[in-house]
Scaffold this active site. Structure first.
Site, PDB file in Angstrom:
ATOM      1  N   ASP A  74       0.813  -1.214   0.000  1.00 37.59           N
ATOM      2  CA  ASP A  74       0.000   0.000   0.000  1.00 37.59           C
ATOM      3  C   ASP A  74       0.847   1.264   0.000  1.00 37.59           C
ATOM      4  O   ASP A  74       0.351   2.355   0.265  1.00 37.59           O
ATOM      5  CB  ASP A  74      -0.931   0.014   1.223  1.00 37.59           C
ATOM      6  CG  ASP A  74      -0.168   0.084   2.532  1.00 37.59           C
ATOM      7  OD1 ASP A  74       1.061  -0.156   2.529  1.00 37.59           O
ATOM      8  OD2 ASP A  74      -0.800   0.370   3.570  1.00 37.59           O
TER       9      ASP A  74
ATOM     10  N   CYS B 197       5.200  -0.462   2.538  1.00 41.96           N
ATOM     11  CA  CYS B 197       5.730  -1.808   2.765  1.00 41.96           C
ATOM     12  C   CYS B 197       7.053  -1.811   3.528  1.00 41.96           C
ATOM     13  O   CYS B 197       7.276  -2.687   4.364  1.00 41.96           O
ATOM     14  CB  CYS B 197       5.846  -2.582   1.462  1.00 41.96           C
ATOM     15  SG  CYS B 197       7.057  -1.963   0.290  1.00 41.96           S
TER      16      CYS B 197
ATOM     17  N   HIS C 102       9.334  -3.832  -3.797  1.00 34.35           N
ATOM     18  CA  HIS C 102       8.599  -4.230  -2.591  1.00 34.35           C
ATOM     19  C   HIS C 102       9.534  -4.801  -1.536  1.00 34.35           C
ATOM     20  O   HIS C 102      10.553  -5.419  -1.847  1.00 34.35           O
ATOM     21  CB  HIS C 102       7.550  -5.285  -2.970  1.00 34.35           C
ATOM     22  CG  HIS C 102       6.603  -5.644  -1.866  1.00 34.35           C
ATOM     23  ND1 HIS C 102       5.720  -4.744  -1.327  1.00 34.35           N
ATOM     24  CD2 HIS C 102       6.408  -6.798  -1.187  1.00 34.35           C
ATOM     25  CE1 HIS C 102       5.001  -5.333  -0.382  1.00 34.35           C
ATOM     26  NE2 HIS C 102       5.414  -6.581  -0.273  1.00 34.35           N
TER      27      HIS C 102
END
Length: 224
Positions: A93, A96, A202
């Site tokens: 979102d 991370c 990520h």
């Protein structure tokens, strides 16, 4: 850092709360840190033979295209399997990095707001340590980093290592090295935090296979 190209829409901005709330948050973080001291379990022995890449704080690089990102992800998964490691999947979102750090520190990714607040406080109080790595106006950078959903970078990782007295170990998808260690500037680390880093895409929280938590995330973790 959160998660990829046009498939990501950043969440709406939320500001750092008032000074009164800030004091309460600082107290909460201190209490949680005291409780969390016994939770860590080092993965260092599994990767002790690997050479780590010297860390230089930097802002985020270019997001890889879909093809290269897919190759990078496959490389990361292969490395995880080689060393018997597993990812606790973190929500994609925009928070991370902070969620993954919160999971490692507090065993709860929902404390990401506390981690972000502590990191921004570190960046603000010790500006001279970090501003040379930020290629934009530093006040603008701080304002951005206060916002929920703003991607963390390698400058915020260094600030987190400094603030929490931790060595942050990244198992990465970089092709030239798989391990980056980020250590506090002025003190010996008192803990190790292990994250996987799908480069420029990520962060997840990292565990030995046998120690992977069974708790569930509230929302879907990052996927293409």
């Amino acid at each position: 850092m959160s998660e990829q190209q046009d498939q990501v829409s950043k969440s709406s901005c939320s500001s750092i709360s008032t000074s009164t709330q800030g004091s309460e948050d600082d107290g909460t973080v201190g209490a949680l840190l005291t409780e969390a001291k016994t939770n860590g379990r080092s993965l260092g022995k599994r990767l002790s033979h690997l050479d780590s890449l010297p860390h230089t704080p930097r802002v985020n690089g270019k997001i890889p295209d879909f093809s290269n990102a897919t190759i990078d992800h496959e490389s990361l998964l292969e490395r995880l399997g080689t060393y018997g490691l597993a990812e606790y999947q973190i929500e994609g979102d925009g928070n991370c990095q902070f969620r993954a750090l919160a999971d490692q520190i507090f065993r709860n990714p929902d404390y990401h707001r506390h981690v972000r607040k502590a990191v921004v406080k570190q960046l603000k109080e010790f500006r001279k340590h970090y501003e040379g790595y930020v290629p934009l106006d530093y006040k603008v950078y701080l304002k951005k980093m206060k916002r929920s959903g703003e991607w963390g970078d390698h400058v915020t990782l260094q600030a987190a290592a400094d603030r929490f007295g931790a060595k942050i170990c990244l198992l990465t998808s970089f092709r030239d090295t798989c391990l980056i260690e980020i250590v506090p500037r002025d003190a010996a680390p008192t803990r190790e935090l292990w994250l996987s880093f799908w480069c420029e895409v990520h962060y997840n929280s990292l565990y030995a296979n046998e120690d992977l938590p069974t708790r569930k995330t509230k929302k879907k973790h990052w996927l293409f």
